[in-house]
Design an enzyme around this catalytic site. Structure first.
Site, PDB file in Angstrom:
ATOM      1  N   ARG A  58       0.907  -1.211  -0.091  1.00 43.61           N
ATOM      2  CA  ARG A  58      -0.108   0.131   0.119  1.00 43.61           C
ATOM      3  C   ARG A  58       1.035   1.253  -0.258  1.00 43.61           C
ATOM      4  O   ARG A  58       0.629   2.326  -0.781  1.00 43.61           O
ATOM      5  CB  ARG A  58      -0.887  -0.004   1.101  1.00 43.61           C
ATOM      6  CG  ARG A  58      -2.025   1.140   1.248  1.00 43.61           C
ATOM      7  CD  ARG A  58      -3.074   0.961   2.523  1.00 43.61           C
ATOM      8  NE  ARG A  58      -3.720   2.167   2.686  1.00 43.61           N
ATOM      9  CZ  ARG A  58      -3.847   2.893   3.577  1.00 43.61           C
ATOM     10  NH1 ARG A  58      -3.219   2.477   4.612  1.00 43.61           N
ATOM     11  NH2 ARG A  58      -4.642   3.819   3.581  1.00 43.61           N
ATOM     12  N   HIS A  62       0.773   4.247  -2.691  1.00 45.09           N
ATOM     13  CA  HIS A  62       0.358   5.682  -2.383  1.00 45.09           C
ATOM     14  C   HIS A  62       1.783   6.502  -2.675  1.00 45.09           C
ATOM     15  O   HIS A  62       1.411   7.734  -3.044  1.00 45.09           O
ATOM     16  CB  HIS A  62       0.253   5.810  -0.790  1.00 45.09           C
ATOM     17  CG  HIS A  62      -1.138   5.322  -0.383  1.00 45.09           C
ATOM     18  ND1 HIS A  62      -1.936   5.969   0.468  1.00 45.09           N
ATOM     19  CD2 HIS A  62      -2.215   4.422  -0.935  1.00 45.09           C
ATOM     20  CE1 HIS A  62      -3.288   5.343   0.507  1.00 45.09           C
ATOM     21  NE2 HIS A  62      -3.086   4.539  -0.345  1.00 45.09           N
ATOM     22  N   ASN A  90      -3.217   8.887   4.399  1.00 46.11           N
ATOM     23  CA  ASN A  90      -1.952   8.273   4.612  1.00 46.11           C
ATOM     24  C   ASN A  90      -1.706   7.997   6.246  1.00 46.11           C
ATOM     25  O   ASN A  90      -0.799   7.408   6.662  1.00 46.11           O
ATOM     26  CB  ASN A  90      -0.696   8.821   4.311  1.00 46.11           C
ATOM     27  CG  ASN A  90      -0.560   8.881   2.758  1.00 46.11           C
ATOM     28  OD1 ASN A  90      -1.287   7.838   2.103  1.00 46.11           O
ATOM     29  ND2 ASN A  90       0.049   9.541   2.034  1.00 46.11           N
ATOM     30  N   HIS A 187      -5.766  -5.383  -3.230  1.00 51.24           N
ATOM     31  CA  HIS A 187      -6.914  -5.258  -2.020  1.00 51.24           C
ATOM     32  C   HIS A 187      -6.936  -6.698  -1.476  1.00 51.24           C
ATOM     33  O   HIS A 187      -7.708  -6.820  -0.667  1.00 51.24           O
ATOM     34  CB  HIS A 187      -8.285  -4.744  -2.380  1.00 51.24           C
ATOM     35  CG  HIS A 187      -8.296  -3.148  -2.481  1.00 51.24           C
ATOM     36  ND1 HIS A 187      -9.133  -2.541  -3.039  1.00 51.24           N
ATOM     37  CD2 HIS A 187      -7.063  -2.346  -2.362  1.00 51.24           C
ATOM     38  CE1 HIS A 187      -8.706  -1.106  -3.313  1.00 51.24           C
ATOM     39  NE2 HIS A 187      -7.643  -1.021  -2.747  1.00 51.24           N
TER      40      HIS A 187
END
Length: 315
Positions: A58, A62, A90, A187
């Site tokens: 993740r 990001h 975040n 995911h």
């Protein structure tokens, strides 16, 4: 099961020739053990904390979606400047220590050579492999950025995005709808706080209390673990029942109305994306091949200027 994707050679040659100074052999002479060092650190961290793989993957997403894959997400806030890691989307990022530890060991072997951005890209690949997913050769040579602004995290695709918003977000970064569906498969590992899907299970709209696209018993289960008004800050649900295994369960759940996010459900709202969801739900191999291709494409977005000595501060 680890899938080693056969078609990678031509794909990687294409990426390395078009991306900004990225190549597969970038550290062959200057730091040949860099990837092995990072892999060992990630593996040891994951043994102690099973949430590490999902967190690192993740973190890489990001990072790449803001200013390219330049490790700007790793920078600490300083003075009046609030950095990306402290932006609203975040706040729940964690496992920064993994990259710090890897950087420290790489610096001991090859001082000032390997960027934090490359270390994060390696670690994201290692996270997938440790979770039973595919492996791939990571193009190398990213530089670290000097700018990190919390305000820019508003550009990140949000859990409530519809398909048009998702398409716009990905296309702005040169990523296609195929990439969207493949990368959403990330995911399949990890955990989500209730705040990311609360609006789907309570007061959805004037007509429905629960999002009608969500399977009723699944929604009821989520309501039982997520108090109204997000009263329990750390409450939430795993992204899928096999949340530490990188597999195609995520796509099967979408077809069953058991996806957590609106952005997941949105993949069923266009013929092309729906067909891909069905294809990946039916084939782990097809998903793995597509994920690798899209990860290489996304992680080849560059934008940095230096090789940081410390991943948390600019030189």
């Amino acid at each position: 099961m680890i899938f080693i994707v056969a078609f990678l050679s031509s794909l990687l040659l294409s990426v390395s020739s078009t991306a900004n100074a990225l190549s597969l052999n970038y550290y062959d002479k200057t730091c040949p053990d860099a990837e092995d060092i990072v892999a060992k650190v990630v593996k040891n961290a994951a043994i102690k904390d099973k949430t590490v793989p999902a967190a690192v993957l993740r973190m890489h997403f990001h990072d790449c979606f803001i200013r390219g894959c330049d490790a700007s997400v790793l920078l600490n806030s300083k003075g009046t400047n609030k950095a990306e890691k402290d932006g609203p989307p975040n706040i729940s990022l964690h496992a920064f220590f993994v990259i710090d530890d890897a950087k420290k060991e790489v610096e001991a072997a090859c001082p000032g050579v390997v960027s934090c951005a490359d270390i994060l890209a390696f670690a994201a690949r290692d996270a997938v492999v440790l979770s039973g997913g595919p492996t791939w050769d990571v193009p190398k040579g990213r530089k670290d950025g000097r700018t990190s602004k919390a305000s820019e995290t508003a550009q990140l695709p949000a859990p409530a995005f519809n398909i048009s918003q998702l398409q716009q977000s990905f296309s702005q970064r040169g990523l296609s709808m195929d990439d969207l569906v493949a990368l959403s498969g990330g995911h399949t590992i990890g955990f989500s706080h209730c705040s990311s899907f609360q609006k789907r299970i309570r007061n959805f709209n004037a007509t429905h209390d629960i999002d009608p696209t969500m399977q009723p018993s699944f929604a009821a289960t989520l309501r039982s673990v997520c108090p109204a008004n997000n009263a329990a800050k750390n409450a939430g649900a795993t992204m899928d029942p096999s949340s530490t295994t990188f597999d195609n369960t995520y796509y099967k759940l979408i077809l069953q109305g058991k996806a957590l996010f609106s952005s997941d459900e949105a993949l069923l709202t266009t013929p092309n994306t729906k067909d891909l969801v069905s294809e990946f739900a039916g084939s782990q191999v097809a998903f793995s091949e597509a994920f690798v291709k899209s990860m290489i494409k996304m992680s080849s977005l560059t934008g940095g200027q230096e090789v940081r000595k410390d991943c948390r501060v600019v030189n």
